[in-house]
Design a protein around this motif. Structure first.
Motif, short mmCIF file in Angstrom:
data_model
loop_
_atom_site.label_atom_id
_atom_site.label_comp_id
_atom_site.label_asym_id
_atom_site.label_seq_id
_atom_site.Cartn_x
_atom_site.Cartn_y
_atom_site.Cartn_z
N TRP A 1 0.90 -1.19 0.00
CA TRP A 1 0.00 0.00 0.00
C TRP A 1 0.92 1.21 0.00
O TRP A 1 1.86 1.29 0.80
CB TRP A 1 -0.89 -0.01 1.25
CG TRP A 1 -1.98 1.03 1.26
CD1 TRP A 1 -3.27 0.86 0.85
CD2 TRP A 1 -1.88 2.40 1.70
NE1 TRP A 1 -3.97 2.03 0.99
CE2 TRP A 1 -3.14 2.99 1.51
CE3 TRP A 1 -0.84 3.17 2.21
CZ2 TRP A 1 -3.42 4.32 1.82
CZ3 TRP A 1 -1.10 4.51 2.53
CH2 TRP A 1 -2.37 5.07 2.35
N TYR B 1 -0.23 11.36 2.59
CA TYR B 1 -1.09 12.12 3.50
C TYR B 1 -0.57 13.55 3.52
O TYR B 1 0.65 13.78 3.45
CB TYR B 1 -1.01 11.56 4.93
CG TYR B 1 -1.86 10.32 5.18
CD1 TYR B 1 -3.20 10.43 5.54
CD2 TYR B 1 -1.31 9.06 5.07
CE1 TYR B 1 -3.97 9.30 5.78
CE2 TYR B 1 -2.07 7.92 5.30
CZ TYR B 1 -3.40 8.06 5.66
OH TYR B 1 -4.17 6.93 5.90
N THR C 1 -8.84 2.67 2.63
CA THR C 1 -8.66 2.68 4.09
C THR C 1 -9.71 3.58 4.74
O THR C 1 -10.13 4.58 4.14
CB THR C 1 -7.24 3.19 4.46
OG1 THR C 1 -7.18 3.36 5.88
CG2 THR C 1 -6.87 4.50 3.77
N ILE D 1 -6.19 11.58 10.02
CA ILE D 1 -5.39 11.09 11.16
C ILE D 1 -4.93 12.30 11.99
O ILE D 1 -4.21 13.17 11.46
CB ILE D 1 -4.16 10.28 10.67
CG1 ILE D 1 -4.62 9.04 9.87
CG2 ILE D 1 -3.28 9.87 11.85
CD1 ILE D 1 -3.48 8.19 9.32
N GLY E 1 -0.96 7.28 15.69
CA GLY E 1 -0.44 6.32 14.72
C GLY E 1 0.97 6.71 14.28
O GLY E 1 1.55 7.69 14.75
N ILE E 2 1.50 5.92 13.36
CA ILE E 2 2.85 6.18 12.85
C ILE E 2 2.83 7.49 12.05
O ILE E 2 3.71 8.35 12.22
CB ILE E 2 3.32 5.00 11.95
CG1 ILE E 2 3.15 3.66 12.68
CG2 ILE E 2 4.75 5.22 11.49
CD1 ILE E 2 3.88 3.53 13.98
N CYS E 3 1.79 7.65 11.23
CA CYS E 3 1.69 8.85 10.39
C CYS E 3 1.59 10.11 11.24
O CYS E 3 2.31 11.09 11.00
CB CYS E 3 0.47 8.75 9.48
SG CYS E 3 0.57 7.40 8.29
N GLY E 4 0.71 10.08 12.23
CA GLY E 4 0.52 11.25 13.10
C GLY E 4 1.78 11.60 13.88
O GLY E 4 2.04 12.77 14.17
N ILE F 1 -2.03 2.65 14.03
CA ILE F 1 -3.40 2.54 13.53
C ILE F 1 -3.41 1.46 12.46
O ILE F 1 -2.79 1.63 11.40
CB ILE F 1 -3.88 3.87 12.92
CG1 ILE F 1 -3.80 5.01 13.93
CG2 ILE F 1 -5.29 3.73 12.37
CD1 ILE F 1 -3.92 6.40 13.30
N GLU G 1 5.82 -1.01 8.23
CA GLU G 1 5.42 0.29 7.66
C GLU G 1 6.63 1.23 7.64
O GLU G 1 7.51 1.14 8.50
CB GLU G 1 4.29 0.88 8.53
CG GLU G 1 3.81 2.25 8.07
CD GLU G 1 2.42 2.60 8.64
OE1 GLU G 1 1.87 1.81 9.44
OE2 GLU G 1 1.91 3.67 8.29
N ASP H 1 3.56 7.21 2.79
CA ASP H 1 3.36 6.10 3.74
C ASP H 1 3.32 4.80 2.94
O ASP H 1 2.58 4.70 1.96
CB ASP H 1 2.02 6.33 4.46
CG ASP H 1 1.64 5.20 5.40
OD1 ASP H 1 2.53 4.44 5.82
OD2 ASP H 1 0.44 5.07 5.72
N1 SME Z 1 -0.78 2.64 9.86
C1 SME Z 1 -0.85 4.06 9.79
C2 SME Z 1 -2.24 4.51 9.37
C3 SME Z 1 -2.38 4.73 7.91
S1 SME Z 1 -2.57 3.30 7.05
O1 SME Z 1 -1.29 2.54 7.12
C4 SME Z 1 -2.95 3.55 5.45
C5 SME Z 1 -0.49 4.68 11.11
O2 SME Z 1 -0.31 3.98 12.11
O3 SME Z 1 -0.40 5.89 11.16
#
Ligand code: SME
Length: 150
Positions: free
Chosen positions: A40, A44, A63, A68, A73-76, A97, A106, A122
């Protein structure tokens, strides 16, 4: 395709870009189709003045996480830290997340425009611990190229 070949394709897509969203989508599709462990691939972006990220173009399953909050999460977390985040095993993360139960790892790389962190790329992988320094370097290249369009 090698990272070298992919860099040249990404450069060409950006150099010939007519529409930003379409170009970002083509880059996501290119990376997902050419790198076997990229399952994927999405962008973002900071959502206006809000302390949250909004999903942009992506390739892969839809998704639920289209928004977010910063720090979540990892992105945030990358939205706040401004640093690359490589997660070899998502099960080892508390602040994560889950988008799909098949995802095992990821990588998130921030995207800077004029020194400001305005978003990120991401990548989710169904493989455990697949990312190396080469992925980081390649994705930094992609973000730097894309930045000129934004
Ligand atoms: N896993 C991500 C959320 C976004 S999805 O992977 C598309 C996270 O923890 O921020």
């Amino acid at each position: 395709m090698s990272f070298r070949g992919l860099k040249s394709k990404v450069k060409s897509l950006v150099d010939n870009a007519q529409n930003v969203e379409q170009t970002l989508l083509l880059i996501c599709e290119l990376l997902k189709s050419e790198i076997p462990y990229y399952d994927w691939v999405g962008f973002y972006f900071k959502n206006g003045d809000k302390k949250e990220l909004k999903l942009g173009p992506y390739a892969g399953s839809a998704t639920d996480h289209t928004i977010i909050p910063f720090g979540k999460g990892i992105c945030g977390q990358v939205a706040v830290s401004n640093k690359n985040y490589v997660v070899p095993d998502v099960k080892a993360q508390d602040n994560y997340i889950a988008c799909s139960l098949t995802v095992k790892s990821e990588i998130v790389i921030p995207l800077f425009v004029n020194g400001e962190n305005i978003g990120q790329i991401d990548i989710d992988s169904n493989t455990l611990n697949p990312f190396t320094k080469e992925d980081e370097e390649f994705l930094e290249f992609v973000c730097a190229k894309v930045a000129v369009l934004l």
